[in-house]
Design a protein around this motif. Structure first.
Motif, mmCIF file in Angstrom:
data_model
loop_
_atom_site.group_PDB
_atom_site.id
_atom_site.type_symbol
_atom_site.label_atom_id
_atom_site.label_comp_id
_atom_site.label_asym_id
_atom_site.label_seq_id
_atom_site.Cartn_x
_atom_site.Cartn_y
_atom_site.Cartn_z
ATOM 1 N N ASP A 81 0.909 -1.284 -0.185
ATOM 2 C CA ASP A 81 0.239 -0.049 0.109
ATOM 3 C C ASP A 81 0.885 1.070 -0.074
ATOM 4 N N ASN A 82 1.907 1.333 0.552
ATOM 5 C CA ASN A 82 2.929 2.175 0.647
ATOM 6 C C ASN A 82 4.140 2.267 0.166
ATOM 7 N N THR A 83 4.227 1.478 -1.019
ATOM 8 C CA THR A 83 5.488 1.166 -1.773
ATOM 9 C C THR A 83 6.163 2.623 -1.954
ATOM 10 N N LYS A 84 5.650 3.673 -2.401
ATOM 11 C CA LYS A 84 6.233 4.624 -2.870
ATOM 12 C C LYS A 84 6.861 5.331 -1.674
ATOM 13 N N LYS A 85 6.881 4.965 -0.553
ATOM 14 C CA LYS A 85 7.809 5.326 0.736
ATOM 15 C C LYS A 85 9.152 4.389 0.603
ATOM 16 N N TYR A 86 8.823 3.111 0.351
ATOM 17 C CA TYR A 86 9.987 2.289 0.425
ATOM 18 C C TYR A 86 10.968 2.495 -0.482
ATOM 19 N N ARG A 87 12.324 2.333 0.155
ATOM 20 C CA ARG A 87 13.516 2.445 -0.311
ATOM 21 C C ARG A 87 14.308 1.213 0.235
ATOM 22 N N ARG A 88 15.235 0.921 -0.463
ATOM 23 C CA ARG A 88 16.150 -0.331 0.138
ATOM 24 C C ARG A 88 16.383 -0.086 1.554
ATOM 25 N N ALA A 89 17.041 1.047 2.245
ATOM 26 C CA ALA A 89 17.143 1.314 3.547
ATOM 27 C C ALA A 89 15.949 1.192 4.416
ATOM 28 N N HIS A 90 14.721 1.625 3.727
ATOM 29 C CA HIS A 90 13.728 1.710 4.379
ATOM 30 C C HIS A 90 13.081 0.234 4.790
ATOM 31 N N ARG A 91 13.068 -0.673 3.862
ATOM 32 C CA ARG A 91 12.918 -1.998 3.593
ATOM 33 C C ARG A 91 13.669 -2.689 4.876
ATOM 34 N N PHE A 92 14.946 -2.556 5.048
ATOM 35 C CA PHE A 92 15.881 -2.909 5.853
ATOM 36 C C PHE A 92 15.740 -2.500 7.077
ATOM 37 N N GLY A 93 15.091 -1.455 7.445
ATOM 38 C CA GLY A 93 14.507 -0.898 8.841
ATOM 39 C C GLY A 93 13.397 -1.504 9.145
ATOM 40 N N LEU A 94 12.661 -2.026 8.333
ATOM 41 C CA LEU A 94 11.283 -2.367 8.476
ATOM 42 C C LEU A 94 11.324 -3.854 9.195
ATOM 43 N N MET A 95 12.468 -4.393 8.417
ATOM 44 C CA MET A 95 12.649 -5.813 8.879
ATOM 45 C C MET A 95 13.590 -5.681 10.189
ATOM 46 N N GLU A 96 14.379 -4.737 10.294
ATOM 47 C CA GLU A 96 15.239 -4.674 11.525
ATOM 48 C C GLU A 96 14.159 -4.407 12.939
ATOM 49 N N LYS A 97 13.464 -3.624 12.587
ATOM 50 C CA LYS A 97 12.675 -3.212 13.928
ATOM 51 C C LYS A 97 11.690 -4.080 14.113
ATOM 52 N N ASP A 98 10.995 -4.956 12.967
ATOM 53 C CA ASP A 98 9.553 -5.404 13.101
ATOM 54 C C ASP A 98 9.831 -6.855 13.197
ATOM 55 N N SER A 99 10.224 -7.419 11.901
ATOM 56 C CA SER A 99 10.122 -9.083 11.597
ATOM 57 C C SER A 99 11.356 -9.544 12.265
ATOM 58 N N TYR A 100 12.608 -8.950 12.192
ATOM 59 C CA TYR A 100 13.648 -9.561 12.939
ATOM 60 C C TYR A 100 13.748 -10.010 14.475
ATOM 61 N N PRO A 101 13.067 -8.895 14.956
ATOM 62 C CA PRO A 101 12.718 -9.368 16.373
ATOM 63 C C PRO A 101 11.684 -10.568 16.729
ATOM 64 N N ARG A 102 10.749 -10.625 15.915
ATOM 65 C CA ARG A 102 9.747 -11.497 15.837
ATOM 66 C C ARG A 102 10.442 -12.952 15.474
#
Length: 116
Positions: A81-102
């Motif tokens: 839904d918010n692909t326009k916001k995504y950049r490589r660093a943003h996706r890494f940040g999403l994983m690092e703060k969200d899915s990686y801890p889970r």
């Protein structure tokens, strides 16, 4: 699959960057993300990492168009839904703060420790 020792498994809990340097752990992490329906983040990050290695400008241009069509343009197969916001660093940040801890708290990751 090679036998993993406790020390190897522990080192990947220190940072997402360490985890992503291990081909073995990358397989587990990708499977975890797929189970959470968020595997497009790692796919996008990996494709960008491969893109950085390209030296030929023609190949860079060709690959950039493919990445755009698959991940970024409106109605792209892997668009969020918010692909326009995504950049490589943003996706890494999403994983690092969200899915990686889970992932580190998941039964899948804990099962690796039980197997050592």
């Amino acid at each position: 699959m090679p036998q993993l020792c406790f020390e190897e498994l522990s080192q990947w809990s220190h940072s997402l960057e360490r985890l992503l340097t291990s081909k073995c752990m990358l397989i587990f992490y990708k499977a975890f993300l797929k189970s959470e329906y968020s595997d497009e983040n790692i796919e996008f990050w990996l494709i960008c990492e491969e893109y950085k290695k390209i030296k030929c400008s023609y190949m860079m241009s060709t690959r950039a168009r493919k990445i755009f069509k698959r991940y970024i343009q409106a109605e792209a197969p892997k668009e969020r839904d918010n692909t326009k916001k995504y950049r490589r660093a943003h996706r890494f940040g999403l994983m690092e703060k969200d899915s990686y801890p889970r992932f580190l708290k998941s039964n899948a990751y804990r099962a690796l420790f039980d197997a050592t």
